[in-house]
Design an enzyme around this catalytic site. Sequence first.
Site, short mmCIF file in Angstrom:
data_model
loop_
_atom_site.label_atom_id
_atom_site.label_comp_id
_atom_site.label_asym_id
_atom_site.label_seq_id
_atom_site.Cartn_x
_atom_site.Cartn_y
_atom_site.Cartn_z
CB SER A 159 99.92 16.25 103.20
OG SER A 159 101.52 16.07 102.12
N1 SAH Z 1 101.91 19.52 100.08
C1 SAH Z 1 100.67 18.97 99.01
C2 SAH Z 1 101.51 17.49 99.04
C3 SAH Z 1 100.71 17.04 97.47
S1 SAH Z 1 100.63 15.73 96.64
C4 SAH Z 1 99.64 18.92 99.68
O1 SAH Z 1 99.82 19.01 100.80
O2 SAH Z 1 98.50 19.62 99.37
C5 SAH Z 1 102.49 15.90 96.03
C6 SAH Z 1 102.78 16.78 95.02
O3 SAH Z 1 103.74 16.44 93.95
C7 SAH Z 1 101.34 16.38 93.74
O4 SAH Z 1 100.05 17.87 93.12
C8 SAH Z 1 102.07 16.12 92.43
O5 SAH Z 1 102.13 16.37 91.18
C9 SAH Z 1 103.57 16.43 93.51
N2 SAH Z 1 104.72 16.52 92.17
C10 SAH Z 1 104.84 14.95 92.26
N3 SAH Z 1 106.13 14.77 91.22
C11 SAH Z 1 106.12 16.40 90.83
C12 SAH Z 1 107.66 16.43 90.19
N4 SAH Z 1 108.87 16.46 89.22
N5 SAH Z 1 107.98 17.88 90.50
C13 SAH Z 1 107.19 19.25 90.73
N6 SAH Z 1 105.91 18.25 91.13
C14 SAH Z 1 106.36 17.07 91.57
#
Ligand code: SAH
Length: 202
Positions: free
Chosen positions: A46
């Site tokens: 993010s």
């Molecule tokens: N806070 C993280 C954001 C990553 S993007 C950062 O800044 O790096 C969001 C993430 O949510 C992705 O890695 C995706 O695989 C995960 N995601 C999506 N649906 C999900 C679910 N149901 N349970 C766990 N993770 C999930």
Amino acid sequence: MARGVNSRSVIDAMLKIPRHIFVQEAFAMQAYSDTPLPIGEKQTISQPYMVALMTELLELNGTEKVLEIGTGSGYQTAILATLADRVYSAERIRPLALRARKCLDSLRLFNVQLRINDNEGSQIGWEEEAPFDAIIVTAGAPDVPGILVEQLAPGGRLVIPVGNESEQQLLKIVKNDQGELESTTSVACRFVPLIGKQGWQI
Ligand code: SAH
């Protein structure tokens, strides 16, 4: 940071945690720009402003048990671990969770437990460890998952992007001591989709 993130503790945590270790080497030079970056597996780390804003909305004072859905790179997780007592973070993509673990360990943030959910994302929340004082979802959801509201402690805060797949609004939901909910809308945002029964189907 001038765009409305005032919390000194959030800014200090962001100054302390190096973002470049959470991005792929090819993007290390851009790690300190205020922009999301690819982390592989079609996911993104993010934008720092969004990390700061969401963290500020959680109002952490160091005593909280926090749940994060969507570990991704682990950067937001590291910020939470610096500002709260314990962090539980779930990710559905195994290679991302494994890499995040290494980064968090290298920073000696041992108050974080990671869990790899099934790839369909059908599990959401963390029932065994509920309730949580703060819950953050770092992927965009069509609606607020009821299960997460259930897992929020009295006085707890839930921050989640809700909307369609291309744009969401950041929502903050507060559960008061009587269990009543109050929801406020923050900024417009754009997150990768929350996958699963309480999110988007793949
Ligand atoms: N806070 C993280 C954001 C990553 S993007 C950062 O800044 O790096 C969001 C993430 O949510 C992705 O890695 C995706 O695989 C995960 N995601 C999506 N649906 C999900 C679910 N149901 N349970 C766990 N993770 C999930």
